[in-house]
Design a protein around this motif. Structure first.
Motif, short mmCIF file in Angstrom:
data_model
loop_
_atom_site.label_atom_id
_atom_site.label_comp_id
_atom_site.label_asym_id
_atom_site.label_seq_id
_atom_site.Cartn_x
_atom_site.Cartn_y
_atom_site.Cartn_z
N ARG A 84 20.17 38.31 57.12
CA ARG A 84 19.66 39.37 57.84
C ARG A 84 19.27 40.53 56.98
N LEU A 85 18.00 40.77 57.05
CA LEU A 85 17.40 41.74 56.50
C LEU A 85 17.50 43.37 57.08
N ILE A 86 18.28 44.15 56.59
CA ILE A 86 18.63 45.38 57.26
C ILE A 86 18.04 46.65 56.33
N PHE A 87 17.35 47.35 57.04
CA PHE A 87 17.08 48.93 56.35
C PHE A 87 17.95 49.88 57.15
N LEU A 88 18.12 50.91 56.70
CA LEU A 88 18.75 51.96 56.96
C LEU A 88 17.97 53.05 57.28
N GLY A 89 17.82 53.82 58.44
CA GLY A 89 16.97 55.11 58.62
C GLY A 89 17.16 55.63 60.13
N PRO A 90 16.96 56.66 60.25
CA PRO A 90 17.16 57.43 61.57
C PRO A 90 16.39 56.88 62.73
N GLU A 91 15.44 56.12 62.68
CA GLU A 91 14.70 55.57 63.71
C GLU A 91 15.24 54.21 64.03
N GLY A 92 16.40 53.96 63.37
CA GLY A 92 16.80 52.60 63.73
C GLY A 92 17.93 52.42 64.95
N LYS A 93 18.38 51.26 65.23
CA LYS A 93 18.88 51.27 66.44
C LYS A 93 20.54 51.71 65.98
N ARG A 94 21.12 52.37 66.96
CA ARG A 94 22.70 52.97 66.74
C ARG A 94 23.68 51.94 66.08
N PHE A 95 24.33 51.83 65.02
CA PHE A 95 25.01 50.78 64.81
C PHE A 95 26.39 51.05 65.36
N ASN A 96 26.92 50.21 65.87
CA ASN A 96 28.17 50.41 66.78
C ASN A 96 29.26 49.13 66.25
N GLN A 97 30.53 49.20 66.96
CA GLN A 97 31.52 48.07 67.00
C GLN A 97 31.00 46.65 67.28
N VAL A 98 30.20 46.54 68.27
CA VAL A 98 29.80 45.22 68.56
C VAL A 98 28.81 44.75 67.49
N GLN A 99 28.11 45.64 66.91
CA GLN A 99 27.05 45.27 65.89
C GLN A 99 27.83 44.86 64.61
N PHE A 124 7.69 47.94 56.35
CA PHE A 124 8.09 47.46 57.70
C PHE A 124 7.38 46.34 58.50
N ASP A 125 5.92 46.60 58.40
CA ASP A 125 4.93 45.56 58.74
C ASP A 125 5.07 44.13 58.12
N ILE A 126 5.37 44.29 57.06
CA ILE A 126 5.18 43.05 56.15
C ILE A 126 6.65 42.36 56.33
N LEU A 127 7.64 43.15 55.88
CA LEU A 127 9.19 42.39 55.85
C LEU A 127 9.69 42.10 57.33
N GLN A 128 9.17 43.01 58.27
CA GLN A 128 10.01 42.87 59.54
C GLN A 128 11.49 42.93 59.62
N PRO A 129 12.21 43.86 59.11
CA PRO A 129 13.27 43.85 59.05
C PRO A 129 14.16 44.47 60.33
N GLU A 130 15.53 44.42 60.35
CA GLU A 130 16.13 45.05 61.37
C GLU A 130 16.33 46.48 60.84
N ILE A 131 16.38 47.55 61.75
CA ILE A 131 16.58 48.73 61.26
C ILE A 131 17.84 49.52 61.72
N TYR A 132 18.74 49.97 61.17
CA TYR A 132 20.03 50.70 61.85
C TYR A 132 20.24 51.94 61.28
N SER A 133 20.76 52.86 62.25
CA SER A 133 21.17 54.17 62.00
C SER A 133 22.47 54.37 62.33
N ILE A 134 23.55 55.19 61.53
CA ILE A 134 24.69 55.44 61.73
C ILE A 134 25.05 56.78 62.45
N GLY A 135 23.76 57.48 62.84
CA GLY A 135 23.97 58.61 63.75
C GLY A 135 22.67 59.52 63.65
#
Length: 231
Positions: A84-99, A124-135
């Protein structure tokens, strides 16, 4: 074992985080292995640059596509394991306990940590990663966010904590009618401190009543402090 790869321009930044506490124990028990990689090592620029000025003007610098994409591809190819390829950024899905629970059963996670004003969009266009934010706030880089996610994930792997119940009986893992609850209040010795006493029910030894009390207190606490969890 969960393999974790971290791509960053500051590969030594998190050494302290992974050498203490549960993350150290998880590595010693061979539950996780953590590898840091320097994105600069993959830059074709003679000065090992990984950033440049943005087209269209504006403040700050932007992480360039070549070193990021090449470093990700190289690290992906180190091990033939579903990743699972994960980028960190404010535009990402909010990370939580379920994740965190979902990440804890993965075979491999790759975290890519940005700096400056962010990444060239083509990454992002080439690698198509998952993106997550912690807040909803901005950090100077993704390293601390990656550390938070890794810590939340590793502690859920069976064997990382002393008892598996420690991870099941706490905020966000505790549930009532399908809703996540905050943890119930905890008490320890002494029985009385500055006029405040440990609730009598916790000293009675009736575990059925104790569990009912704890669930009720968790619900009350959640309703007061995080009513959004009950909606």
């Amino acid at each position: 074992m969960l393999r974790i790869d971290i791509l960053t321009i500051f590969p030594d930044m998190l050494n302290g985080v992974f050498s203490e506490g549960i993350l150290r124990i998880a590595q010693e028990k061979k539950l996780i292995e953590v590898h840091s990689h320097n994105i600069r090592d993959y830059s074709t620029n003679k000065h090992a640059k990984t950033d440049d000025r943005p087209f269209g003007g504006g403040p700050g610098m932007v992480m360039t596509a070549q070193p990021v994409i090449d470093s990700v591809r190289a690290v992906q190819n180190l091990v033939d394991t579903p990743t699972r390829l994960i980028f960190l950024g404010p535009e990402g899905k909010r990370f939580n306990q379920v994740q965190a629970e979902a990440f804890s059963i993965a075979e491999r996670l790759i975290f890519v940590c940005g700096r400056y004003e962010g990444f060239d969009q083509r990454i992002f266009d080439i690698l198509q990663p998952e993106i997550y934010s912690i807040g909803d706030f901005i950090l100077t880089g993704g390293e601390l966010a990656a550390a938070v996610i890794i810590d939340a994930t590793a502690r859920l792997i069976p064997g990382a904590l002393g008892k598996i119940e420690s991870a099941q009986d706490e905020s966000f893992s505790l549930k009532f009618q399908g809703k996540q609850l905050l943890d119930y209040p905890h008490y320890t010795h002494p029985t009385e401190y500055e006029g405040l006493s440990v609730p009598e029910i916790l000293r009675g030894g009736n575990h059925k009543h104790i569990n009912e009390w704890r669930l009720h207190q968790a619900y009350k606490k959640t309703k007061k402090l995080r009513p959004d969890l009950l909606e």
